[in-house]
Design a protein around this motif. Sequence first.
Motif, PDB file in Angstrom:
ATOM      1  N   ASP A  71       3.780 -42.730   0.115  1.00  0.00           N
ATOM      2  CA  ASP A  71       2.869 -41.749   0.694  1.00  0.00           C
ATOM      3  C   ASP A  71       2.885 -41.884   2.219  1.00  0.00           C
ATOM      4  N   VAL A  72       3.381 -40.859   2.911  1.00  0.00           N
ATOM      5  CA  VAL A  72       3.474 -40.902   4.381  1.00  0.00           C
ATOM      6  C   VAL A  72       2.608 -39.801   4.997  1.00  0.00           C
ATOM      7  N   THR A  73       1.587 -39.376   4.260  1.00  0.00           N
ATOM      8  CA  THR A  73       0.733 -38.288   4.728  1.00  0.00           C
ATOM      9  C   THR A  73       0.076 -38.608   6.061  1.00  0.00           C
ATOM     10  N   GLU A  74      -0.519 -39.807   6.160  1.00  0.00           N
ATOM     11  CA  GLU A  74      -1.223 -40.172   7.386  1.00  0.00           C
ATOM     12  C   GLU A  74      -0.269 -40.281   8.567  1.00  0.00           C
ATOM     13  N   ARG A  75       0.934 -40.798   8.313  1.00  0.00           N
ATOM     14  CA  ARG A  75       1.929 -40.884   9.388  1.00  0.00           C
ATOM     15  C   ARG A  75       2.282 -39.487   9.894  1.00  0.00           C
ATOM     16  N   LYS A  76       2.471 -38.552   8.959  1.00  0.00           N
ATOM     17  CA  LYS A  76       2.823 -37.192   9.342  1.00  0.00           C
ATOM     18  C   LYS A  76       1.699 -36.534  10.117  1.00  0.00           C
ATOM     19  N   ARG A  77       0.472 -36.760   9.691  1.00  0.00           N
ATOM     20  CA  ARG A  77      -0.668 -36.177  10.396  1.00  0.00           C
ATOM     21  C   ARG A  77      -0.800 -36.765  11.795  1.00  0.00           C
ATOM     22  N   PHE A  78      -0.535 -38.073  11.923  1.00  0.00           N
ATOM     23  CA  PHE A  78      -0.576 -38.699  13.246  1.00  0.00           C
ATOM     24  C   PHE A  78       0.493 -38.114  14.144  1.00  0.00           C
ATOM     25  N   GLU A  79       1.706 -37.926  13.610  1.00  0.00           N
ATOM     26  CA  GLU A  79       2.793 -37.342  14.395  1.00  0.00           C
ATOM     27  C   GLU A  79       2.422 -35.936  14.854  1.00  0.00           C
ATOM     28  N   GLN A  80       1.748 -35.180  13.993  1.00  0.00           N
ATOM     29  CA  GLN A  80       1.364 -33.821  14.351  1.00  0.00           C
ATOM     30  C   GLN A  80       0.293 -33.839  15.429  1.00  0.00           C
ATOM     31  N   ARG A  81      -0.675 -34.755  15.309  1.00  0.00           N
ATOM     32  CA  ARG A  81      -1.706 -34.867  16.345  1.00  0.00           C
ATOM     33  C   ARG A  81      -1.084 -35.251  17.674  1.00  0.00           C
ATOM     34  N   LEU A  82      -0.107 -36.159  17.631  1.00  0.00           N
ATOM     35  CA  LEU A  82       0.580 -36.577  18.852  1.00  0.00           C
ATOM     36  C   LEU A  82       1.336 -35.408  19.478  1.00  0.00           C
ATOM     37  N   ALA A  83       2.014 -34.629  18.651  1.00  0.00           N
ATOM     38  CA  ALA A  83       2.755 -33.463  19.151  1.00  0.00           C
ATOM     39  C   ALA A  83       1.805 -32.436  19.748  1.00  0.00           C
TER      40      ALA A  83
END
Length: 222
Positions: A71-83
């Motif tokens: 499960d990499v959901t939180e990582r993806k959400r963090f990457e999106q927030r960073l972008a």
Amino acid sequence: MLGKTDFDCFDNETAAGFRQHDIQILQTGRSIGHEEWITYPDGERVLLDTVKTPFFGADGQASGVVGISRDVTERKRFEQRLADSEARYRALSELLPQMVWTATADGALDYTNDWVIEYFGCGAEQLAGAGWQKYVHPEDLPAVSACWRQAVESGSVYEAELRLRHHSGRYFYHLARAVPHRDSQAQSRSGTVAAPTFPSARKPRSGWSYRPGYFRKRTKPS
């Protein structure tokens, strides 16, 4: 989950996608990896990083598939927030009526806004790294470099008066300032370069005051 198929656990579209991957692996005998959004029966939607690989029977033929999902959901959400945060920063830097830049601790430029490009009349790639140094007046460069090193070593605000070559070929005095910040890798700096109210080849005598967008308003400096 034992004894159940993908169609027992997921909607038909998702399960059919999983089944297609399994068939591909069995036919090619090769592992595959991919990220995929899935929706659990309770409605929760997550992003899984999945790797599937075939296992082989005694006859050397692929007889099944083994898969591992993370499960990499939180990582993806963090990457999106960073972008999103970076996009906001870039947008704000373009709105400021000054030259805005960032540099690594060794003084290599890694970002410039459009005001910088317009003033120098060159591409960002020509300014990147140490490329900006060729636009600094040769008499000012040693002091500017020394000031930068001192600011980095002490962790203090960088501030320097220097002459920068306009795309017309003339040099004008500017005040450059930068504040330190650290990311997960190393120290870097964000800075601005401002022009005096009346840019000229002479150093300002009565302190620095600024006229935002001075150079943008004129095709030729006065």
